[in-house]
Design a protein around this motif. Structure first.
Motif, mmCIF file in Angstrom:
data_model
loop_
_atom_site.group_PDB
_atom_site.id
_atom_site.type_symbol
_atom_site.label_atom_id
_atom_site.label_comp_id
_atom_site.label_asym_id
_atom_site.label_seq_id
_atom_site.Cartn_x
_atom_site.Cartn_y
_atom_site.Cartn_z
ATOM 1 N N LEU A 31 -4.309 11.305 -0.063
ATOM 2 C CA LEU A 31 -5.032 11.833 1.090
ATOM 3 C C LEU A 31 -5.023 13.352 1.061
ATOM 4 N N PRO A 32 -6.070 13.978 1.612
ATOM 5 C CA PRO A 32 -6.061 15.440 1.703
ATOM 6 C C PRO A 32 -4.939 15.913 2.618
ATOM 7 N N PHE A 33 -4.400 17.059 2.308
ATOM 8 C CA PHE A 33 -3.315 17.620 3.106
ATOM 9 C C PHE A 33 -3.930 18.375 4.276
ATOM 10 N N GLN A 34 -4.410 17.602 5.267
ATOM 11 C CA GLN A 34 -5.061 18.158 6.451
ATOM 12 C C GLN A 34 -4.596 17.387 7.676
ATOM 13 N N ILE A 35 -4.547 18.061 8.801
ATOM 14 C CA ILE A 35 -4.123 17.418 10.044
ATOM 15 C C ILE A 35 -4.996 16.210 10.347
ATOM 16 N N GLU A 36 -6.298 16.340 10.137
ATOM 17 C CA GLU A 36 -7.215 15.245 10.432
ATOM 18 C C GLU A 36 -6.890 14.008 9.599
ATOM 19 N N ALA A 37 -6.525 14.199 8.334
ATOM 20 C CA ALA A 37 -6.180 13.067 7.455
ATOM 21 C C ALA A 37 -4.895 12.387 7.919
ATOM 22 N N MET A 38 -3.940 13.178 8.378
ATOM 23 C CA MET A 38 -2.685 12.614 8.880
ATOM 24 C C MET A 38 -2.940 11.777 10.134
ATOM 25 N N ASP A 39 -3.714 12.334 11.043
ATOM 26 C CA ASP A 39 -4.026 11.621 12.278
ATOM 27 C C ASP A 39 -4.843 10.364 11.994
ATOM 28 N N ASP A 40 -5.786 10.468 11.072
ATOM 29 C CA ASP A 40 -6.608 9.315 10.710
ATOM 30 C C ASP A 40 -5.747 8.203 10.108
ATOM 31 N N LEU A 41 -4.791 8.556 9.275
ATOM 32 C CA LEU A 41 -3.902 7.557 8.683
ATOM 33 C C LEU A 41 -3.133 6.815 9.776
ATOM 34 N N VAL A 42 -2.590 7.544 10.737
ATOM 35 C CA VAL A 42 -1.842 6.906 11.827
ATOM 36 C C VAL A 42 -2.748 5.967 12.617
ATOM 37 N N ARG A 43 -3.998 6.359 12.842
ATOM 38 C CA ARG A 43 -4.936 5.497 13.578
ATOM 39 C C ARG A 43 -5.306 4.244 12.781
ATOM 40 N N ARG A 44 -5.419 4.385 11.457
ATOM 41 C CA ARG A 44 -5.852 3.264 10.612
ATOM 42 C C ARG A 44 -4.749 2.266 10.285
ATOM 43 N N VAL B 54 0.852 -1.188 0.000
ATOM 44 C CA VAL B 54 0.000 0.000 0.000
ATOM 45 C C VAL B 54 0.889 1.239 0.000
ATOM 46 N N ILE B 55 0.484 2.236 -0.792
ATOM 47 C CA ILE B 55 1.202 3.521 -0.821
ATOM 48 C C ILE B 55 0.208 4.637 -0.523
ATOM 49 N N TYR B 56 0.592 5.499 0.419
ATOM 50 C CA TYR B 56 -0.185 6.701 0.717
ATOM 51 C C TYR B 56 0.661 7.917 0.379
ATOM 52 N N SER B 57 -0.006 8.931 -0.179
ATOM 53 C CA SER B 57 0.636 10.197 -0.493
ATOM 54 C C SER B 57 -0.344 11.301 -0.138
ATOM 55 N N PHE B 58 0.188 12.419 0.291
ATOM 56 C CA PHE B 58 -0.679 13.573 0.501
ATOM 57 C C PHE B 58 -0.815 14.326 -0.809
ATOM 58 N N GLU B 59 -1.895 15.080 -0.965
ATOM 59 C CA GLU B 59 -2.362 15.567 -2.257
ATOM 60 C C GLU B 59 -1.531 16.646 -2.934
ATOM 61 N N ARG B 60 -0.440 17.042 -2.390
ATOM 62 C CA ARG B 60 0.417 18.018 -3.063
ATOM 63 C C ARG B 60 1.048 17.366 -4.295
ATOM 64 N N PRO B 61 1.126 18.090 -5.442
ATOM 65 C CA PRO B 61 1.640 17.479 -6.684
ATOM 66 C C PRO B 61 3.035 16.873 -6.535
ATOM 67 N N TYR B 62 3.937 17.562 -5.863
ATOM 68 C CA TYR B 62 5.312 17.072 -5.709
ATOM 69 C C TYR B 62 5.380 15.841 -4.804
#
Length: 172
Positions: free
Chosen positions: A101-114, A74-82
């Motif tokens: 993933l959206p570049f938001q604090i909530e998305a980062m925290d959710d990823l760590v929880r999941r 599995v690969i996760y990336s935040f939505e910034r083009p670079y």
């Protein structure tokens, strides 16, 4: 004649480091959640933020070559083009999709929880930028400033339910 070997230039496959970590005392039975989380920051963006520099694209291709045999599922990336452009060569080499993933604090925290539940026993690559990298490291239990000092590090994080995760830090 004195010889000197620099380990900074030594490139070894990530599977070597996983095997070494397990041989040095990481008890596989103690590892919950993922087998490993690979965490990397994008290598260099254009001044206008629209993508990677030429050097950044070369580094992203080097990363794909380095991780092609790491059995990442599995690969996760935040939505910034670079950030996405850093993940794409790895995804292509592994023939898997990038989860953006959206570049938001909530998305980062959710990823760590999941990670421990949704990707149990998987090897997961997370491609980030500086703020999300620090937040994810902290979410995985790594608060030392030494993990946050370089942008060209590839972290291999081996979760452990009884103690701090084992971390292998490589320059790429």
């Amino acid at each position: 004649m004195k010889t000197h070997m620099s380990f900074e230039k030594l490139v070894l496959p990530p599977l070597f480091f996983l095997t070494l970590a397990m041989a040095l005392g990481t008890d596989c039975a103690k590892i919950n959640a993922q087998e490993a989380v690979f965490l990397v920051q994008y290598p260099g963006k254009n001044a206008d933020g629209t993508g990677l520099t030429d050097a950044g694209r070369r580094k992203a291709n080097e990363l794909a070559n380095l991780l092609k045999d790491a059995d990442i599922k599995v690969i996760y990336s935040f939505e910034r083009p670079y950030v996405v452009q850093t993940a794409e060569p790895v995804a292509k080499a592994l023939n898997i999709q990038v989860n953006i993933l959206p570049f938001q604090i909530e998305a980062m925290d959710d990823l760590v929880r999941r990670l421990p539940t949704q990707h149990a026993k998987d090897r997961v690559l997370v491609v980030t930028g500086p703020p999300s990298r620090e937040r994810i490291l902290e979410g995985l239990g790594l608060t030392e400033e030494t993990w946050k000092t370089r942008t060209d590090n590839l972290f291999v994080i081996l979760p452990n339910e009884r103690q701090k995760p084992l971390v292998i830090k490589m320059r790429w």
